[in-house]
Scaffold this motif. Structure first.
Motif, mmCIF file in Angstrom:
data_model
loop_
_atom_site.group_PDB
_atom_site.id
_atom_site.type_symbol
_atom_site.label_atom_id
_atom_site.label_comp_id
_atom_site.label_asym_id
_atom_site.label_seq_id
_atom_site.Cartn_x
_atom_site.Cartn_y
_atom_site.Cartn_z
ATOM 1 N N TYR A 205 -0.325 1.883 -6.229
ATOM 2 C CA TYR A 205 -0.170 2.746 -4.888
ATOM 3 C C TYR A 205 -0.224 1.828 -3.500
ATOM 4 O O TYR A 205 0.774 1.006 -3.181
ATOM 5 C CB TYR A 205 -0.693 4.060 -4.950
ATOM 6 N N ARG A 232 -0.279 5.989 -0.698
ATOM 7 C CA ARG A 232 -1.624 5.445 -1.081
ATOM 8 C C ARG A 232 -2.708 6.587 -1.547
ATOM 9 O O ARG A 232 -2.700 7.522 -1.156
ATOM 10 C CB ARG A 232 -2.306 4.754 -0.057
ATOM 11 N N GLY A 233 -3.451 6.204 -2.672
ATOM 12 C CA GLY A 233 -4.456 7.166 -3.500
ATOM 13 C C GLY A 233 -5.538 7.463 -2.516
ATOM 14 O O GLY A 233 -6.084 6.527 -1.808
ATOM 15 N N GLU A 285 -3.822 16.951 -7.124
ATOM 16 C CA GLU A 285 -4.574 15.793 -7.322
ATOM 17 C C GLU A 285 -5.071 15.594 -6.068
ATOM 18 O O GLU A 285 -4.552 14.882 -5.081
ATOM 19 C CB GLU A 285 -3.942 14.734 -8.091
ATOM 20 N N TRP A 290 -0.627 16.086 -2.677
ATOM 21 C CA TRP A 290 -0.769 14.651 -2.243
ATOM 22 C C TRP A 290 0.453 13.683 -2.844
ATOM 23 O O TRP A 290 1.230 12.823 -2.244
ATOM 24 C CB TRP A 290 -1.915 14.075 -2.813
ATOM 25 N N PHE A 291 0.709 14.042 -4.209
ATOM 26 C CA PHE A 291 1.483 12.912 -4.804
ATOM 27 C C PHE A 291 2.985 13.756 -5.231
ATOM 28 O O PHE A 291 3.773 12.995 -5.793
ATOM 29 C CB PHE A 291 0.923 12.464 -6.117
ATOM 30 N N ILE A 368 -11.247 12.076 -6.756
ATOM 31 C CA ILE A 368 -10.833 10.965 -7.719
ATOM 32 C C ILE A 368 -10.742 11.619 -9.061
ATOM 33 O O ILE A 368 -12.051 11.758 -9.714
ATOM 34 C CB ILE A 368 -11.367 9.898 -7.572
#
Length: 481
Positions: A205, A232-233, A285, A290-291, A368
């Motif tokens: 990412y 970005r994570g 997540e 987010w994703f 996470i």
């Protein structure tokens, strides 16, 4: 007599095809990986094939229409045949993943019986699907090395044994294993311990733009495939003063997809065979937005528009709403009962009226998760006092960490999202949950996550997206015993 015999053979072959069309009559399209003067070249059916793909459960017809040519799976499920058939109809190919156990989930690579069972499962699946024309290559595992050094030789020995077995059974499709970025001993292990792995798949990412340089510095020589990329994570960014991750708007994320993919893949065609945007669908997540490249109701987000232009060379006719500004007006740490204002500037590129929905939810307790299933926190009531297309006014409840979400739509399949975390100091005094609360509803995230099976489960099957006689909507949960 010869003429009659040939007719009989044709009849028998036709009858066999009707009885078992996929197993008896499917024909693999050869996929070859070659080292050429300019670097690495993947061909399918003799033609160069650069992978333009995504991973996730979102609509595959829309993926094909966006200019992509491939999607990946993380494992072999009961619906793989259906997915392969759909891919074939749409002109897509599939990187078929074989899920390998993770030590953090309790899998022991020192347990010979468990390892053999996993080996036998992969072998069975390869034999079943290797001749399907939509299969592009095999993915052996996904981040099974864990998130530390990735240096357990037992894991890589098993990956190698699977790759060698697959090559013996299926000479037509290359093999790949997928790691969590390339830190630690990952590159060394794949190169030294897994000679039958053709391609190194990399989930990356924030680190994607530097992958080519770092990979070469670590001695990597096998071709790479970017198997997951996106914003970005949460593990890669600075947090707020109270430890919450700030999230980009969907408009900002779209540019991140393009920039990272360009630097980490498109700029190095001699090394990189392509990539998969993550995630073609919706996923909770860290936050509920987010994703995901789509909203739960099926609306696409700007990342789909951005990747459509990358894949096809042209943007789609209908672009998603553009968030030009989204910001708290004041501090992000307040007291119970305080008024909080959020400013919004959003427009639709085609001039359509934008509809907005504001929600506030408790913040996730874990950021996470390693990709594991995570429940969407419940929406709260009596907090949002005013809301419109220019902002919202909140009256904050008791102590805790909350996240305000903006969900926008152009009414024509295009969406936009933004979120901001807010901390309330003081004693907890929970706000009421927004009612009615649906445990399952089409177009909405589930407020729970399946935690796994218990006891004897051989006679039970579960389909979370069944279309068999739903009481309302298009899908339902079906449990068969």
């Amino acid at each position: 007599m010869t003429h009659k015999t040939n007719l009989l053979g044709v009849f028998l072959l036709f009858a066999t095809c009707l009885a078992t069309p996929h197993e008896a009559c499917a024909e693999a399209i050869p996929v070859v990986l070659d080292r050429v003067e300019s670097g690495w070249q993947l061909t399918r059916g003799g033609e160069p094939y650069f992978i333009q793909g995504a991973g996730g459960k979102g609509p595959k017809a829309q993926l094909a229409a966006s200019g992509a040519n491939t999607f990946r799976t993380w494992g072999v499920g009961d619906d793989l045949q259906e997915q392969l058939d759909e891919a074939q109809e749409l002109g897509l190919t599939v990187v078929v993943g074989h899920w390998l156990g993770h030590e953090r989930h309790g899998f022991d690579y020192g347990d010979s019986a468990a390892v053999q069972e996993q080996f036998d499962r992969v072998k069975k699946d390869v034999l079943q699907y290797k001749d399907h024309p939509a299969v592009l290559l095999w993915g052996i595992g996904n981040e099974m090395e864990g998130f530390a050094g990735g240096d357990n030789p037992a894991i890589w020995d098993h990956v190698q044994s699977l790759a060698a077995m697959i090559k013996e059974l299926d000479p037509h499709h290359p093999t790949m294993t997928v790691t969590a970025d390339i830190g630690g001993a990952r590159v060394k292990s794949v190169h030294e311990l897994c000679p039958d792995i053709d391609i190194m798949g990399i989930n990356s990412y924030g680190g994607l733009p530097s992958i080519p340089r770092r990979y070469r510095e670590l001695g990597g020589t096998k071709p790479i495939l970017i198997t997951e990329f996106g914003p970005r994570g949460v593990w890669e960014i600075e947090k707020t003063s109270f430890g919450a991750p700030p999230e980009l708007t969907s408009t900002q994320k779209a540019q991140v997809y393009v920039d990272a993919y360009t630097a980490g893949c498109l700029d190095v065609p001699e090394l990189c065979l392509g990539g998969f945007a993550f995630t073609w669908g919706f996923k909770m997540e860290a936050t509920s937005t987010w994703f995901g490249m789509f909203l739960p109701n099926g609306d696409k987000l700007a990342s789909v528009d951005a990747m459509t232009e990358v894949w096809s060379g042209s943007p789609p006719a209908n672009l998603c709403p553009e968030i030009r500004n989204f910001a708290l007006k004041g501090p992000d740490v307040v007291q119970p009962g305080d008024q909080v204002e959020v400013q919004l500037d959003i427009v639709d590129p085609e001039g359509a009226p934008v509809q907005v929905n504001w929600e506030i939810r408790n913040e996730a307790t874990t950021y996470i998760t390693g990709g594991d299933a995570q429940a969407v926190p419940l929406a709260l009531d009596e907090v949002i006092q005013e809301s419109s297309t220019t902002g919202a006014v909140l009256k904050m409840p008791g102590g805790g960490v909350y996240r305000l979400y903006l969900i926008a739509s152009d009414g024509d399949g295009g969406g936009a999202t933004a979120s901001v975390p807010i901390k309330v100091d003081g004693e907890p005094d929970p706000a009421p949950i927004r009612l009615p609360l649906a445990l399952y509803q089409d177009g909405h995230p589930q407020p729970w996550a399946p935690s796994g099976w218990m006891g004897g489960i051989s006679s039970i099957s579960l389909d979370l997206d069944s279309k068999v006689n739903p009481r309302s909507g298009e899908t339902c949960i079906e449990v068969v015993y």
